[in-house]
Enzyme design. Structure first.
Site, PDB file in Angstrom:
ATOM      1  CB  CYS A 163      -0.845  -0.120   1.220  1.00 36.25           C
ATOM      2  SG  CYS A 163      -2.074  -1.372   1.322  1.00 36.25           S
ATOM      3  CG  HIS A 214      -3.191   3.666   1.794  1.00 37.39           C
ATOM      4  ND1 HIS A 214      -3.701   3.026   0.713  1.00 37.39           N
ATOM      5  CD2 HIS A 214      -3.586   2.518   2.832  1.00 37.39           C
ATOM      6  CE1 HIS A 214      -4.156   1.977   0.733  1.00 37.39           C
ATOM      7  NE2 HIS A 214      -4.018   1.374   1.849  1.00 37.39           N
ATOM      8  CG  ASN A 259      -7.119  -0.675   0.741  1.00 36.58           C
ATOM      9  OD1 ASN A 259      -6.549  -0.506  -0.180  1.00 36.58           O
ATOM     10  ND2 ASN A 259      -7.005  -0.908   1.868  1.00 36.58           N
TER      11      ASN A 259
END
Length: 316
Positions: free
Chosen positions: A115, A243, A273
């Site tokens: 990520c 993020h 996500n």
């Protein structure tokens, strides 16, 4: 060897055609749609179709970024792919992306910081341009996480989505990408992993509360350090682009750092996500916001599995 400023000169995105809303996932997982919305803040996400492989999505986003930057393929000297969901480990996919875009003989490699991948790649690309090792660097962040989730493990199933974002990093007369603040904690590696389940199918498993505590406990300091390295105060930051793990973490970090809701990227609501792709996707949407002014400063921070993080200040 020369040294110059750097900037993000162009952005691109690719969203698969299959938009999946909470109602559909709720039926498959035996959940209430409101549970998904209230627990994650996510209302929809995209799932890839058969033709939407990692390379194809990266080529689509990368081509858009090159066009936005007005950079020709033969002016690109390095291509970086960030991904956490490509199931074929060898060969690397970045050379295929370069070839697919008509980029001749560029350096090309895959980066696996999950990520935090885009923010790691942004630092490496900026350094390569700054010291004269590349004229332009293309970063592609492409994820097909729907291959790694299923209704039998509910939390990842409702959180993750697919898509790709891309950015071109070029030289600039002034700084447009600040120094990176990064770190890791391998003692928490078990917090987010892929594991083979029954039938030898790989699935993402998560310790959601542990990730939440780590992100909200450690990331504010990393974000402040990125500001210090860039020589700016938090009060000079116009936009916060973390993020997009889930909306609870995004909003918690924004509160701790003192950002008003209308100054925070909340792309996760509509796209879920997408691991390393969340920041370039959110940045692209931010550029479409009429409130953004040329020269505004944005604070980026990527964090996640590893556990790893990286943050930097960029000038929009």
């Amino acid at each position: 060897m020369t040294s110059s400023g750097t900037r993000i000169s162009g952005l691109g995105v690719y969203h698969p055609g299959n938009l999946v809303k909470n109602d559909e996932l709720a039926v498959l997982a035996g959940l209430d749609p409101d549970w998904i919305r209230n627990g994650t803040g996510i209302e929809s996400r995209y799932h890839a179709g058969p033709a939407d492989d990692i390379v194809a999505m990266a080529i689509a986003a990368g081509g858009q970024a090159l066009a936005a930057a007005k950079v020709a393929p033969d002016e690109v000297d390095l291509v970086i792919l960030t991904t956490s969901s490509r199931r074929q480990l060898m060969p690397a996919a970045a050379p295929q992306i370069a070839t697919g875009l008509g980029i001749p003989a560029a350096g090309a490699f895959d980066l696996g910081a999950v990520c935090a991948g885009f923010t790691y790649a942004l630092s490496m690309a900026s350094n390569a341009v700054a010291v004269g090792q590349a004229r332009n660097v293309l970063i592609t962040s492409s994820e097909r996480l729907s291959d790694l989730i299923g209704p039998e493990i509910r939390e990842p199933f409702v959180i993750f989505g697919d898509g790709a974002g891309a950015a071109v990093v070029s030289a600039s007369d002034e700084w447009g990408i600040g120094p990176v603040s990064w770190g890791s904690d391998g003692s928490r590696a078990a917090a987010i992993v892929t594991e083979a389940q029954d039938g030898n199918i790989d699935r993402i498993t998560m310790q959601g509360q542990a990730v939440y505590r780590w992100a909200t406990g450690k990331m504010p300091a990393a974000a402040k350090r990125a500001c210090e390295l860039a020589g700016v105060g938090l009060d000079e930051i116009a936009w916060f682009v973390p993020h997009q793990a889930n909306l609870r973490i995004v909003d918690a970090l924004a509160r701790q750092l003192g950002f008003a809701e209308d100054r925070v990227a909340r792309d996760v609501i509509d796209t879920g996500n997408t691991s390393s792709a969340t920041i370039p996707l959110a940045l692209h949407r931010l550029y479409e916001n009429p409130a953004v002014q040329s020269g505004d400063l944005a604070l980026l921070i990527g964090y996640g599995a590893g556990l790893s993080h990286a943050a930097q200040v960029v000038r929009l």
